[in-house]
Scaffold this motif. Structure first.
Motif, PDB file in Angstrom:
ATOM      1  N   VAL A 286       0.837  -1.205   0.000  1.00  0.00           N
ATOM      2  CA  VAL A 286       0.000   0.000   0.000  1.00  0.00           C
ATOM      3  C   VAL A 286       0.868   1.250   0.000  1.00  0.00           C
ATOM      4  CG1 VAL A 286      -1.644   1.339   1.364  1.00  0.00           C
ATOM      5  CG2 VAL A 286      -1.996  -1.119   1.052  1.00  0.00           C
ATOM      6  N   THR A 287       1.925   1.249   0.805  1.00  0.00           N
ATOM      7  CA  THR A 287       2.830   2.396   0.838  1.00  0.00           C
ATOM      8  C   THR A 287       3.496   2.621  -0.520  1.00  0.00           C
ATOM      9  OG1 THR A 287       3.266   2.007   3.188  1.00  0.00           O
ATOM     10  CG2 THR A 287       4.842   3.376   1.993  1.00  0.00           C
ATOM     11  N   ARG A 288       3.811   1.535  -1.200  1.00  0.00           N
ATOM     12  CA  ARG A 288       4.531   1.629  -2.480  1.00  0.00           C
ATOM     13  C   ARG A 288       3.605   1.973  -3.641  1.00  0.00           C
ATOM     14  NH1 ARG A 288       6.479   2.428  -6.554  1.00  0.00           N
ATOM     15  NH2 ARG A 288       8.254   1.477  -7.629  1.00  0.00           N
ATOM     16  N   GLY A 290      -0.178   2.344  -3.386  1.00  0.00           N
ATOM     17  CA  GLY A 290      -1.476   2.949  -3.093  1.00  0.00           C
ATOM     18  C   GLY A 290      -2.568   1.894  -2.981  1.00  0.00           C
ATOM     19  N   ARG A 291      -3.599   2.231  -2.237  1.00  0.00           N
ATOM     20  CA  ARG A 291      -4.675   1.278  -1.974  1.00  0.00           C
ATOM     21  C   ARG A 291      -5.376   0.811  -3.242  1.00  0.00           C
ATOM     22  NH1 ARG A 291      -8.025   4.624   2.302  1.00  0.00           N
ATOM     23  NH2 ARG A 291      -6.604   4.641   4.090  1.00  0.00           N
ATOM     24  N   ALA A 292      -5.730   1.761  -4.115  1.00  0.00           N
ATOM     25  CA  ALA A 292      -6.559   1.421  -5.274  1.00  0.00           C
ATOM     26  C   ALA A 292      -5.846   0.424  -6.184  1.00  0.00           C
ATOM     27  CB  ALA A 292      -6.935   2.683  -6.044  1.00  0.00           C
ATOM     28  N   GLN A 293      -4.579   0.669  -6.475  1.00  0.00           N
ATOM     29  CA  GLN A 293      -3.852  -0.249  -7.344  1.00  0.00           C
ATOM     30  C   GLN A 293      -3.714  -1.626  -6.706  1.00  0.00           C
ATOM     31  OE1 GLN A 293      -0.376   1.012  -9.558  1.00  0.00           O
ATOM     32  NE2 GLN A 293      -0.734   3.149  -8.987  1.00  0.00           N
ATOM     33  N   VAL A 294      -3.493  -1.658  -5.399  1.00  0.00           N
ATOM     34  CA  VAL A 294      -3.343  -2.944  -4.716  1.00  0.00           C
ATOM     35  C   VAL A 294      -4.647  -3.730  -4.749  1.00  0.00           C
ATOM     36  CG1 VAL A 294      -2.941  -4.030  -2.473  1.00  0.00           C
ATOM     37  CG2 VAL A 294      -1.431  -2.196  -3.258  1.00  0.00           C
ATOM     38  N   VAL A 295      -5.773  -3.057  -4.500  1.00  0.00           N
ATOM     39  CA  VAL A 295      -7.053  -3.758  -4.513  1.00  0.00           C
ATOM     40  C   VAL A 295      -7.387  -4.253  -5.914  1.00  0.00           C
ATOM     41  CG1 VAL A 295      -9.555  -3.474  -4.213  1.00  0.00           C
ATOM     42  CG2 VAL A 295      -7.982  -2.608  -2.476  1.00  0.00           C
ATOM     43  N   ARG A 296      -7.144  -3.426  -6.936  1.00  0.00           N
ATOM     44  CA  ARG A 296      -7.435  -3.861  -8.311  1.00  0.00           C
ATOM     45  C   ARG A 296      -6.575  -5.074  -8.686  1.00  0.00           C
ATOM     46  NH1 ARG A 296      -6.207   0.436 -10.642  1.00  0.00           N
ATOM     47  NH2 ARG A 296      -8.263   1.413 -10.702  1.00  0.00           N
ATOM     48  N   ALA A 297      -5.280  -5.021  -8.378  1.00  0.00           N
ATOM     49  CA  ALA A 297      -4.402  -6.153  -8.685  1.00  0.00           C
ATOM     50  C   ALA A 297      -4.806  -7.394  -7.896  1.00  0.00           C
ATOM     51  CB  ALA A 297      -2.950  -5.783  -8.382  1.00  0.00           C
ATOM     52  N   SER A 298      -5.243  -7.190  -6.662  1.00  0.00           N
ATOM     53  CA  SER A 298      -5.680  -8.316  -5.839  1.00  0.00           C
ATOM     54  C   SER A 298      -6.898  -9.001  -6.446  1.00  0.00           C
ATOM     55  CB  SER A 298      -6.008  -7.832  -4.419  1.00  0.00           C
ATOM     56  OG  SER A 298      -4.857  -7.344  -3.767  1.00  0.00           O
ATOM     57  N   ALA A 299      -7.857  -8.198  -6.908  1.00  0.00           N
ATOM     58  CA  ALA A 299      -9.066  -8.769  -7.496  1.00  0.00           C
ATOM     59  C   ALA A 299      -8.738  -9.560  -8.761  1.00  0.00           C
ATOM     60  CB  ALA A 299     -10.075  -7.657  -7.805  1.00  0.00           C
ATOM     61  N   VAL A 300      -7.840  -9.025  -9.586  1.00  0.00           N
ATOM     62  CA  VAL A 300      -7.437  -9.740 -10.798  1.00  0.00           C
ATOM     63  C   VAL A 300      -6.763 -11.067 -10.435  1.00  0.00           C
ATOM     64  CG1 VAL A 300      -5.907  -9.667 -12.802  1.00  0.00           C
ATOM     65  CG2 VAL A 300      -7.270  -7.654 -12.213  1.00  0.00           C
ATOM     66  N   CYS A 301      -5.885 -11.039  -9.447  1.00  0.00           N
ATOM     67  CA  CYS A 301      -5.184 -12.242  -9.003  1.00  0.00           C
ATOM     68  C   CYS A 301      -6.176 -13.291  -8.491  1.00  0.00           C
ATOM     69  CB  CYS A 301      -4.180 -11.875  -7.918  1.00  0.00           C
ATOM     70  SG  CYS A 301      -3.161 -13.235  -7.336  1.00  0.00           S
ATOM     71  N   ALA A 396     -12.548  -0.604  -7.432  1.00  0.00           N
ATOM     72  CA  ALA A 396     -11.358  -0.447  -6.593  1.00  0.00           C
ATOM     73  C   ALA A 396     -10.954   1.007  -6.329  1.00  0.00           C
ATOM     74  CB  ALA A 396     -10.184  -1.214  -7.204  1.00  0.00           C
ATOM     75  N   PRO A 397     -11.142   1.970  -7.274  1.00  0.00           N
ATOM     76  CA  PRO A 397     -10.733   3.351  -6.979  1.00  0.00           C
ATOM     77  C   PRO A 397     -11.395   3.958  -5.748  1.00  0.00           C
ATOM     78  CG  PRO A 397     -11.069   3.073  -9.342  1.00  0.00           C
ATOM     79  CD  PRO A 397     -11.553   1.812  -8.689  1.00  0.00           C
ATOM     80  N   ALA A 398     -12.500   3.383  -5.272  1.00  0.00           N
ATOM     81  CA  ALA A 398     -13.180   3.933  -4.099  1.00  0.00           C
ATOM     82  C   ALA A 398     -12.340   3.849  -2.835  1.00  0.00           C
ATOM     83  CB  ALA A 398     -14.512   3.202  -3.880  1.00  0.00           C
ATOM     84  N   VAL A 399     -11.349   2.960  -2.796  1.00  0.00           N
ATOM     85  CA  VAL A 399     -10.558   2.803  -1.572  1.00  0.00           C
ATOM     86  C   VAL A 399      -9.392   3.792  -1.507  1.00  0.00           C
ATOM     87  CG1 VAL A 399     -11.108   0.337  -1.534  1.00  0.00           C
ATOM     88  CG2 VAL A 399      -8.923   1.079  -2.490  1.00  0.00           C
ATOM     89  N   ARG A 400      -9.204   4.601  -2.545  1.00  0.00           N
ATOM     90  CA  ARG A 400      -8.058   5.517  -2.584  1.00  0.00           C
ATOM     91  C   ARG A 400      -8.075   6.459  -1.381  1.00  0.00           C
ATOM     92  NH1 ARG A 400      -8.838   7.079  -7.332  1.00  0.00           N
ATOM     93  NH2 ARG A 400      -9.859   9.068  -6.902  1.00  0.00           N
ATOM     94  N   ALA A 401      -6.916   6.629  -0.748  1.00  0.00           N
ATOM     95  CA  ALA A 401      -6.800   7.492   0.409  1.00  0.00           C
ATOM     96  C   ALA A 401      -6.888   8.963   0.002  1.00  0.00           C
ATOM     97  CB  ALA A 401      -5.461   7.248   1.122  1.00  0.00           C
ATOM     98  N   PRO A 402      -7.375   9.850   0.888  1.00  0.00           N
ATOM     99  CA  PRO A 402      -7.428  11.263   0.568  1.00  0.00           C
ATOM    100  C   PRO A 402      -6.040  11.804   0.215  1.00  0.00           C
ATOM    101  CG  PRO A 402      -8.678  10.794   2.570  1.00  0.00           C
ATOM    102  CD  PRO A 402      -7.950   9.538   2.222  1.00  0.00           C
ATOM    103  N   GLY A 403      -5.973  12.558  -0.866  1.00  0.00           N
ATOM    104  CA  GLY A 403      -4.713  13.137  -1.281  1.00  0.00           C
ATOM    105  C   GLY A 403      -3.835  12.225  -2.108  1.00  0.00           C
ATOM    106  N   ASP A 404      -4.249  10.968  -2.292  1.00  0.00           N
ATOM    107  CA  ASP A 404      -3.467  10.019  -3.091  1.00  0.00           C
ATOM    108  C   ASP A 404      -3.972  10.076  -4.532  1.00  0.00           C
ATOM    109  OD1 ASP A 404      -2.055   7.963  -4.210  1.00  0.00           O
ATOM    110  OD2 ASP A 404      -2.631   6.445  -2.732  1.00  0.00           O
ATOM    111  N   SER A 405      -3.132  10.507  -5.460  1.00  0.00           N
ATOM    112  CA  SER A 405      -3.524  10.645  -6.858  1.00  0.00           C
ATOM    113  C   SER A 405      -3.365   9.360  -7.650  1.00  0.00           C
ATOM    114  CB  SER A 405      -2.711  11.766  -7.528  1.00  0.00           C
ATOM    115  OG  SER A 405      -1.331  11.456  -7.495  1.00  0.00           O
ATOM    116  N   ARG A 406      -2.754   8.342  -7.031  1.00  0.00           N
ATOM    117  CA  ARG A 406      -2.541   7.082  -7.740  1.00  0.00           C
ATOM    118  C   ARG A 406      -3.861   6.351  -7.910  1.00  0.00           C
ATOM    119  NH1 ARG A 406       2.112   5.037  -3.692  1.00  0.00           N
ATOM    120  NH2 ARG A 406       0.478   5.802  -2.298  1.00  0.00           N
ATOM    121  N   ARG A 407      -4.128   5.836  -9.113  1.00  0.00           N
ATOM    122  CA  ARG A 407      -5.373   5.173  -9.406  1.00  0.00           C
ATOM    123  C   ARG A 407      -5.163   3.681  -9.675  1.00  0.00           C
ATOM    124  NH1 ARG A 407      -9.635   8.547 -10.488  1.00  0.00           N
ATOM    125  NH2 ARG A 407      -9.144  10.746 -10.586  1.00  0.00           N
TER     126      ARG A 407
END
Length: 407
Positions: A286-288, A290-301, A396-407
């Motif tokens: 998540v630190t590396r 962002g939440r949204a990318q991790v959740v999307r990749a997790s769902a695909v996996c 998955a983009p709904a989990v993005r933290a405030p201020g995090d621009s990573r999608r």
């Protein structure tokens, strides 16, 4: 100490931040051990009860009824009594249900097994909401992602429970003594851990707390908020992916791929180990990324893993599917809980609303898969899980933290 919502959390001698964190690690792990202990013995329990797939679905419906009752009652109970009291009573109900399930299975009484799972679900549903409220507060105070690690201890607990189940099944230890032993150990563990939880945290002194009905209406109002609804979609798909494996993976591998019951328990342990690995690496991911990318990749996996388990004819591919399924299902639920805790306002209500969606999927969805499995086969029933996992990838983009621009 009182917060802006009127909740009180008076400090106690044993409720230091470090003690609270350690207690939460234990309290997250304990339901995992208890759940995996009986899930890993489902082939033996089914045989002892002489139950068909549909009848096992009905037995598991006791878990659904209890879980829903616990989930819906947990938030108003926390507001009235605080998380510590709710956790203590709930886990007591959970281990009692485990003992009843073991006794009923030994006696071949399906109604008794239903009752045991009813009590187990009531305790687990209520305690899981309360410990997630605790966990979200600890994460907020720490200012860094901790929910994946806390949920990782749940998964580690499932590894321990499944390995115990495998060992007891291999040694032909009766289900009764297995589950009674786990229940006794669980009761002793919670007695040691519970004093470290703040005595009044979550309790609300205002007249707004009401009962179950008003609390349910407030949660429905939350679901009208677009972000909460999208978080619900994420957690529905990812929690169902986890819950389906927890309830059905051993039988899916035994009936669908022709492995023996001991191997089915071993593959469930492999799934649990994969989830644990995913969750213990979750904070770094998540630190590396962002939440949204991790959740999307997790769902695909998870989706790829499900496809392999559903369609693969070779055992090696099915085993690879189990690993991918576990890795993919690991992070969606805890990261959605983290997202619900973002921002100001009534975080208890938001966390509870999103966690409720997760536990509905986690505990209610699998029995419904039993009915689909009776009609179409368990492998084809998993297509419903695959569809909801795809929805989680889209939202998955709904989990993005405030201020995090990573999608």
């Amino acid at each position: 100490m009182t917060d802006r919502l009127g909740r009180t959390a008076p400090p106690t001698e044993r409720s230091t931040p470090t003690a609270r964190w350690r207690a939460l690690l234990v309290l997250f792990a304990l339901p995992g051990v208890a759940l995996a202990s009986w899930v890993s013995r489902t082939p033996a329990i089914r045989d002892a009860l002489e139950a068909s797939t549909a009848q096992m679905g009905l037995v598991l419906f006791g878990l659904s009824i209890g879980s829903m009752s616990g989930i819906l009652s947990s938030t108003p109970l926390v507001r009235r009594w605080g998380t510590r009291t709710v956790i203590a009573i709930s886990i007591t109900l959970m281990v009692t249900g485990l003992a009843v399930l073991g006794t009923a299975s030994t006696l071949g009484i399906q109604a008794g097994a239903f009752t045991g799972l009813l009590l187990f679900g009531l305790g687990m549903g209520s305690s899981e909401i309360a410990i997630n409220i605790e966990g979200a507060d600890v994460e907020r105070l720490a200012g860094r992602p901790l929910m994946p690690l806390l949920h990782g201890t749940f998964s580690a607990g499932t590894v321990v429970g499944s390995l115990l189940g495998l060992a007891f099944a291999h040694a032909e230890v009766a289900v009764l003594w297995h589950l009674l032993g786990v229940a006794a150990a669980g009761a002793g563990t919670v007695a040691l851990a519970i004093p470290a939880i703040p005595g009044g945290f979550g309790r609300e002194r205002s007249s707004r707390r009401g009962g179950i009905g008003p609390a349910a209406r407030r949660q429905l109002q939350l679901w009208a908020q677009p972000r909460i609804a999208l978080l619900g979609c994420v957690v529905l798909g990812m929690a169902l992916a986890e819950g389906a494996a927890n309830d059905w993976l051993p039988l899916l591998m035994v009936d669908g791929h022709g492995v023996d019951p001991a191997t089915g328990s071993l593959l469930f342990a492999l799934f649990a180990a994969s989830m644990t690995t995913g969750r213990f690496t979750g904070s770094w991911l998540v630190t590396r990324f962002g939440r949204a990318q991790v959740v999307r990749a997790s769902a695909v996996c998870a989706g790829i893993g499900l496809v392999l388990v559903i369609v693969a004819e070779h055992h090696a591919l099915a085993v690879a599917g189990v690993v991918l399924w576990g890795l993919g299902a690991a992070l969606g639920f805890p990261l959605a809980i983290s997202a619900a805790g973002d921002g100001d306002g009534d975080t208890t209500a938001r966390v509870s609303a999103v966690a409720t969606a997760g536990y509905i999927a986690f505990l209610v969805g699998p029995p419904l898969l039993g009915f689909l499995g009776e009609r179409f086969g368990l492998q084809h029933a998993m297509l419903a899980v695959l569809a909801l996992v795809a929805c989680a990838a889209v939202t998955a983009p709904a989990v993005r933290a405030p201020g995090d621009s990573r999608r």
